[in-house]
Design a protein around this motif. Structure first.
Motif, PDB file in Angstrom:
ATOM      1  N   GLN A   1       0.815  -1.209   0.000  1.00  0.00           N
ATOM      2  CA  GLN A   1       0.000   0.000   0.000  1.00  0.00           C
ATOM      3  C   GLN A   1       0.851   1.261   0.000  1.00  0.00           C
ATOM      4  O   GLN A   1       0.388   2.321  -0.422  1.00  0.00           O
ATOM      5  CB  GLN A   1      -0.954  -0.013   1.189  1.00  0.00           C
TER       6      GLN A   1
ATOM      7  N   SER B   1      -7.956   2.356   7.674  1.00  0.00           N
ATOM      8  CA  SER B   1      -7.737   3.201   6.501  1.00  0.00           C
ATOM      9  C   SER B   1      -6.851   2.508   5.475  1.00  0.00           C
ATOM     10  O   SER B   1      -6.952   2.765   4.271  1.00  0.00           O
ATOM     11  CB  SER B   1      -7.108   4.547   6.906  1.00  0.00           C
ATOM     12  N   TYR B   2      -5.971   1.605   5.929  1.00  0.00           N
ATOM     13  CA  TYR B   2      -5.073   0.917   5.011  1.00  0.00           C
ATOM     14  C   TYR B   2      -5.746  -0.210   4.250  1.00  0.00           C
ATOM     15  O   TYR B   2      -5.197  -0.728   3.287  1.00  0.00           O
ATOM     16  CB  TYR B   2      -3.849   0.395   5.759  1.00  0.00           C
TER      17      TYR B   2
ATOM     18  N   ARG C   1      -3.003   1.377  -3.139  1.00  0.00           N
ATOM     19  CA  ARG C   1      -3.687   1.525  -1.866  1.00  0.00           C
ATOM     20  C   ARG C   1      -5.187   1.633  -2.105  1.00  0.00           C
ATOM     21  O   ARG C   1      -5.619   2.147  -3.136  1.00  0.00           O
ATOM     22  CB  ARG C   1      -3.202   2.767  -1.124  1.00  0.00           C
TER      23      ARG C   1
ATOM     24  N   TYR D   1      -8.698   3.281  -1.158  1.00  0.00           N
ATOM     25  CA  TYR D   1      -9.229   4.506  -0.571  1.00  0.00           C
ATOM     26  C   TYR D   1     -10.751   4.436  -0.518  1.00  0.00           C
ATOM     27  O   TYR D   1     -11.394   3.850  -1.400  1.00  0.00           O
ATOM     28  CB  TYR D   1      -8.832   5.733  -1.398  1.00  0.00           C
TER      29      TYR D   1
ATOM     30  N   ARG E   1      -2.498  14.844  -2.688  1.00  0.00           N
ATOM     31  CA  ARG E   1      -2.468  15.571  -1.419  1.00  0.00           C
ATOM     32  C   ARG E   1      -2.890  17.010  -1.678  1.00  0.00           C
ATOM     33  O   ARG E   1      -2.296  17.701  -2.516  1.00  0.00           O
ATOM     34  CB  ARG E   1      -1.067  15.537  -0.804  1.00  0.00           C
TER      35      ARG E   1
ATOM     36  N   GLY F   1      -9.089   0.285   3.375  1.00  0.00           N
ATOM     37  CA  GLY F   1     -10.215   0.932   2.734  1.00  0.00           C
ATOM     38  C   GLY F   1     -11.514   0.907   3.505  1.00  0.00           C
ATOM     39  O   GLY F   1     -12.574   1.216   2.957  1.00  0.00           O
TER      40      GLY F   1
ATOM     41  N   VAL G   1      -5.726  10.622  -7.258  1.00  0.00           N
ATOM     42  CA  VAL G   1      -5.770  10.976  -5.831  1.00  0.00           C
ATOM     43  C   VAL G   1      -4.512  11.779  -5.537  1.00  0.00           C
ATOM     44  O   VAL G   1      -3.412  11.406  -5.965  1.00  0.00           O
ATOM     45  CB  VAL G   1      -5.829   9.715  -4.942  1.00  0.00           C
TER      46      VAL G   1
ATOM     47  N   ALA H   1     -11.801   6.186   5.863  1.00  0.00           N
ATOM     48  CA  ALA H   1     -11.142   7.185   5.020  1.00  0.00           C
ATOM     49  C   ALA H   1      -9.809   7.594   5.643  1.00  0.00           C
ATOM     50  O   ALA H   1      -9.717   7.747   6.865  1.00  0.00           O
ATOM     51  CB  ALA H   1     -12.042   8.411   4.870  1.00  0.00           C
ATOM     52  N   PRO H   2      -8.751   7.779   4.834  1.00  0.00           N
ATOM     53  CA  PRO H   2      -7.470   8.244   5.379  1.00  0.00           C
ATOM     54  C   PRO H   2      -7.642   9.578   6.084  1.00  0.00           C
ATOM     55  O   PRO H   2      -8.420  10.425   5.651  1.00  0.00           O
ATOM     56  CB  PRO H   2      -6.592   8.397   4.120  1.00  0.00           C
TER      57      PRO H   2
ATOM     58  N   ASP I   1      -6.331  14.053   1.484  1.00  0.00           N
ATOM     59  CA  ASP I   1      -6.189  13.399   0.188  1.00  0.00           C
ATOM     60  C   ASP I   1      -7.503  13.550  -0.571  1.00  0.00           C
ATOM     61  O   ASP I   1      -8.576  13.244  -0.037  1.00  0.00           O
ATOM     62  CB  ASP I   1      -5.857  11.919   0.356  1.00  0.00           C
TER      63      ASP I   1
ATOM     64  N   ARG J   1     -15.054   1.918  -2.544  1.00  0.00           N
ATOM     65  CA  ARG J   1     -13.643   1.678  -2.222  1.00  0.00           C
ATOM     66  C   ARG J   1     -12.904   1.541  -3.540  1.00  0.00           C
ATOM     67  O   ARG J   1     -13.300   0.731  -4.384  1.00  0.00           O
ATOM     68  CB  ARG J   1     -13.461   0.402  -1.414  1.00  0.00           C
TER      69      ARG J   1
END
Length: 240
Positions: A31, A108-109, A36, A38, A81, A111, A79, A114-115, A119, A59
């Motif tokens: 990931q 979050s890792y 990864r 999300y 930052r 899915g 996606v 949410a992180p 993001d 997801r």
């Protein structure tokens, strides 16, 4: 016979923590460097990606390798930052409880959660050196003076020729620009044009609403959950 079986059982039980640790390390490496999962938390990419507060969002698998060899292209769903100027309204969703926060981070890792980062997911519309604006006489977005093809748009601000355009007294909510994208940056927009705080909403910042290519985490490739929405995410050639 029983003693041998008991030894095998104890040996397997001792191996379980090692197997779990190896699985976690592999998951972390995959990931971090390959792809990864999300969770889509908002409506800004409807109907391509489904999400909304309190509902079951899509997801998606975000692939991280390709953009090490080439830059994002118009039509790609990425996606990234959010730049500092896009982060003013970001509020952490993590619990103050250490245990709960740890569970949220693990979730979050995979899915499920949410992180806890700013993001964002949007579609690339224009790249460095190109000029983007809206609209032409049909209400379409223009890149370098040419209308782009956007078959994924279903929700947008009203645009009525001769009554609600970019030149009438009552302006359409579609109107923006022109903006020339700085080299090394991208102009990004949500597919749900009437409900997406994208580049259009940040034109007064130092990059005129664009985002650095270096901020891009990866390309959204697949919807993996829920089962009824599984499938690839289209990246059409929008600039003909």
């Amino acid at each position: 016979m029983d003693r041998s079986k008991n030894k095998k059982d104890r040996s397997f039980l001792r191996e379980i923590p090692i197997l779990i640790l190896v699985a976690l390390v592999l998951s972390f490496l995959l990931q971090t460097f390959v792809a990864r999962v999300y969770l889509i938390p908002s409506e800004s990419m409807e109907p391509t990606l489904h999400g909304c507060p309190g509902c079951t969002g899509d997801r998606i698998v975000v692939e991280k390798i390709g953009y090490r060899f080439h830059d994002p292209q118009p039509g790609d769903v990425v996606v990234f930052r959010g730049p500092d100027s896009w982060s003013q309204d970001f509020v952490s969703t993590r619990s103050d409880n250490v245990v709960v926060r740890g569970i949220q981070e693990i979730g979050s890792y995979v899915g499920l959660v949410a992180p806890d980062e700013n993001d964002l997911v949007k579609r690339v519309i224009a790249t460095g050196g190109q000029t983007v604006e809206c609209c032409d006489e049909q209400g379409r977005v223009l890149v370098d003076g040419t209308p782009i093809d956007e078959p994924y748009i279903e929700m947008d601000f009203p645009f009525v020729p001769d009554r609600l355009t970019c030149s009438t007294d009552a302006k359409s909510g579609r109107c923006f620009g022109p903006v020339t994208v700085p080299e090394g940056n991208l102009w990004v927009m949500g597919d749900n044009r009437s409900n997406s705080a994208d580049s259009r909403y940040h034109v007064n910042d130092e990059r005129q609403g664009t985002i650095p290519v270096d901020n891009v985490i990866g390309k959204a490739q697949f919807i993996v959950l829920p089962p009824g929405r599984m499938g690839g995410i289209d990246s059409p050639e929008i600039q003909n």
